[in-house]
Design a protein around this motif. Structure first.
Motif, PDB file in Angstrom:
ATOM      1  N   ILE A 101      38.848  45.121  37.184  1.00  0.00           N
ATOM      2  CA  ILE A 101      39.703  44.777  38.654  1.00  0.00           C
ATOM      3  C   ILE A 101      39.483  43.381  37.991  1.00  0.00           C
ATOM      4  O   ILE A 101      39.332  42.564  38.045  1.00  0.00           O
ATOM      5  CB  ILE A 101      38.436  44.878  39.526  1.00  0.00           C
ATOM      6  CG1 ILE A 101      37.989  46.665  39.263  1.00  0.00           C
ATOM      7  CG2 ILE A 101      39.163  44.669  40.728  1.00  0.00           C
ATOM      8  CD1 ILE A 101      36.528  46.845  40.404  1.00  0.00           C
ATOM      9  N   ASP A 125      40.524  40.305  39.906  1.00  0.00           N
ATOM     10  CA  ASP A 125      39.825  39.211  40.861  1.00  0.00           C
ATOM     11  C   ASP A 125      40.507  37.776  40.817  1.00  0.00           C
ATOM     12  O   ASP A 125      40.570  36.836  39.799  1.00  0.00           O
ATOM     13  CB  ASP A 125      38.364  38.678  39.733  1.00  0.00           C
ATOM     14  CG  ASP A 125      37.656  37.837  41.324  1.00  0.00           C
ATOM     15  OD1 ASP A 125      38.322  38.145  42.481  1.00  0.00           O
ATOM     16  OD2 ASP A 125      36.397  37.554  41.012  1.00  0.00           O
ATOM     17  N   GLY A 154      40.631  40.163  46.899  1.00  0.00           N
ATOM     18  CA  GLY A 154      40.596  41.749  46.653  1.00  0.00           C
ATOM     19  C   GLY A 154      39.573  42.020  47.544  1.00  0.00           C
ATOM     20  O   GLY A 154      38.518  41.693  47.712  1.00  0.00           O
ATOM     21  N   ASN A 155      39.751  43.219  47.393  1.00  0.00           N
ATOM     22  CA  ASN A 155      38.423  43.874  48.107  1.00  0.00           C
ATOM     23  C   ASN A 155      37.429  44.611  46.816  1.00  0.00           C
ATOM     24  O   ASN A 155      37.794  45.700  46.769  1.00  0.00           O
ATOM     25  CB  ASN A 155      38.848  45.159  48.901  1.00  0.00           C
ATOM     26  CG  ASN A 155      38.696  44.907  50.616  1.00  0.00           C
ATOM     27  OD1 ASN A 155      38.193  44.349  50.862  1.00  0.00           O
ATOM     28  ND2 ASN A 155      39.559  45.566  51.358  1.00  0.00           N
ATOM     29  N   LEU A 156      36.804  43.817  46.200  1.00  0.00           N
ATOM     30  CA  LEU A 156      36.401  44.097  45.064  1.00  0.00           C
ATOM     31  C   LEU A 156      35.434  44.602  45.649  1.00  0.00           C
ATOM     32  O   LEU A 156      35.125  45.882  44.952  1.00  0.00           O
ATOM     33  CB  LEU A 156      35.856  42.608  44.606  1.00  0.00           C
ATOM     34  CG  LEU A 156      36.845  41.733  44.322  1.00  0.00           C
ATOM     35  CD1 LEU A 156      36.441  40.461  43.058  1.00  0.00           C
ATOM     36  CD2 LEU A 156      38.347  42.551  43.319  1.00  0.00           C
ATOM     37  N   SER A 198      35.319  49.185  43.815  1.00  0.00           N
ATOM     38  CA  SER A 198      33.863  49.272  43.024  1.00  0.00           C
ATOM     39  C   SER A 198      33.104  49.598  43.187  1.00  0.00           C
ATOM     40  O   SER A 198      32.823  51.123  42.506  1.00  0.00           O
ATOM     41  CB  SER A 198      33.469  47.407  42.053  1.00  0.00           C
ATOM     42  OG  SER A 198      32.663  47.610  43.562  1.00  0.00           O
ATOM     43  N   TYR A 204      33.814  50.004  34.860  1.00  0.00           N
ATOM     44  CA  TYR A 204      34.745  49.021  35.182  1.00  0.00           C
ATOM     45  C   TYR A 204      33.592  46.999  35.442  1.00  0.00           C
ATOM     46  O   TYR A 204      32.569  47.574  34.946  1.00  0.00           O
ATOM     47  CB  TYR A 204      34.841  48.794  36.844  1.00  0.00           C
ATOM     48  CG  TYR A 204      33.540  48.895  37.630  1.00  0.00           C
ATOM     49  CD1 TYR A 204      33.525  47.432  38.391  1.00  0.00           C
ATOM     50  CD2 TYR A 204      32.804  49.767  37.889  1.00  0.00           C
ATOM     51  CE1 TYR A 204      32.719  47.322  39.314  1.00  0.00           C
ATOM     52  CE2 TYR A 204      32.096  49.664  39.446  1.00  0.00           C
ATOM     53  CZ  TYR A 204      31.734  47.986  39.856  1.00  0.00           C
ATOM     54  OH  TYR A 204      31.559  48.020  40.629  1.00  0.00           O
ATOM     55  N   ILE A 240      35.201  43.323  36.797  1.00  0.00           N
ATOM     56  CA  ILE A 240      35.848  42.358  37.267  1.00  0.00           C
ATOM     57  C   ILE A 240      35.312  41.068  36.870  1.00  0.00           C
ATOM     58  O   ILE A 240      34.789  40.468  36.013  1.00  0.00           O
ATOM     59  CB  ILE A 240      34.580  41.846  38.530  1.00  0.00           C
ATOM     60  CG1 ILE A 240      34.884  43.587  39.848  1.00  0.00           C
ATOM     61  CG2 ILE A 240      36.016  41.525  40.095  1.00  0.00           C
ATOM     62  CD1 ILE A 240      33.783  43.998  40.980  1.00  0.00           C
ATOM     63  N   THR A 272      38.490  37.380  35.529  1.00  0.00           N
ATOM     64  CA  THR A 272      40.004  36.537  35.384  1.00  0.00           C
ATOM     65  C   THR A 272      40.490  36.352  34.342  1.00  0.00           C
ATOM     66  O   THR A 272      41.040  35.850  33.950  1.00  0.00           O
ATOM     67  CB  THR A 272      39.403  35.382  36.944  1.00  0.00           C
ATOM     68  OG1 THR A 272      38.079  34.474  35.638  1.00  0.00           O
ATOM     69  CG2 THR A 272      39.142  35.402  37.777  1.00  0.00           C
TER      70      THR A 272
END
Length: 208
Positions: A4, A6, A10-12, A16, A26, A28, A30
């Protein structure tokens, strides 16, 4: 493993949690290396197109898309996949799919006004077959947006709804997919769409 992206817009949490409910692994991140190593990427998004493009790791996302591995954009994340948006002035997008993002005018051709943003439940109308829509039936999904993709004649249009304008609700071509609504907030159909995306990821892993 699903990555995902980041980038601070975002609606992390909700995304998730949806993956957790589906039993998907998964992370999250960068980090470019981590994201490029993922089996698939989710690109969520809430807010301004221009701000998102300034924060997004553009080259990382483009490199991942070029690898052929599945990429799914959600809400603003879907809009970022396209060539440009008029939000806050013309802004170039990722250009992974053809099309432009326009603001709902808020007025019909005969002068009737309507509410912007488009917010609420609308029934999907499937336009063409796709692994993303496999074995699914048309049903309602949840939208919150003031801008929509102008792709009426595009071969990337998979499903649409009508909100005074034709709204491109599900798009896809090759390994690039997008959903304008929030699948993680769209009850059974939303979760089924995410499950189909995960199945597509597994099928691709099997033939690599």
């Amino acid at each position: 493993m699903i990555g995902i992206v980041d980038y601070g817009m975002g609606n992390l949490f909700s995304v998730s949690k949806a993956l957790e409910r589906l039993g998907a692994e998964y992370f999250i991140s960068t980090d470019k290396g981590e994201l490029l190593a993922a089996d698939a990427l989710l690109l969520p998004g809430v807010g301004s197109f221009r701000d998102a493009m300034e924060r997004l790791p553009v080259e990382t996302v483009k490199e991942f898309a070029a690898s052929g591995k599945p990429l799914l954009g959600i809400c603003l994340g879907m809009q970022l996949l396209f060539e440009e948006s008029e939000e806050n002035g013309p802004t170039k997008g990722l250009g992974l799919l053809p099309g432009s993002v326009r603001r709902f005018p808020g007025k019909t051709a005969d002068g009737q006004t309507y509410k912007v943003p488009h917010m609420g439940w609308n029934r999907l109308e499937f336009v063409q077959t796709s692994p993303l829509l496999k074995n699914l039936e048309e049903d309602y999904v949840y939208f919150v947006h003031s801008y929509y993709l102008d792709a009426e004649n595009s071969d990337v249009l998979l499903a649409k709804v009508n909100y005074h304008e034709q709204v491109s609700a599900v798009v896809g071509r090759d390994n690039i997919f997008g959903m304008q609504f929030h699948p993680e907030k769209s009850s059974k159909l939303g979760m089924a769409l995410l499950a189909n995306f995960l199945q597509l990821v597994e099928e691709r892993k099997a033939v690599r």
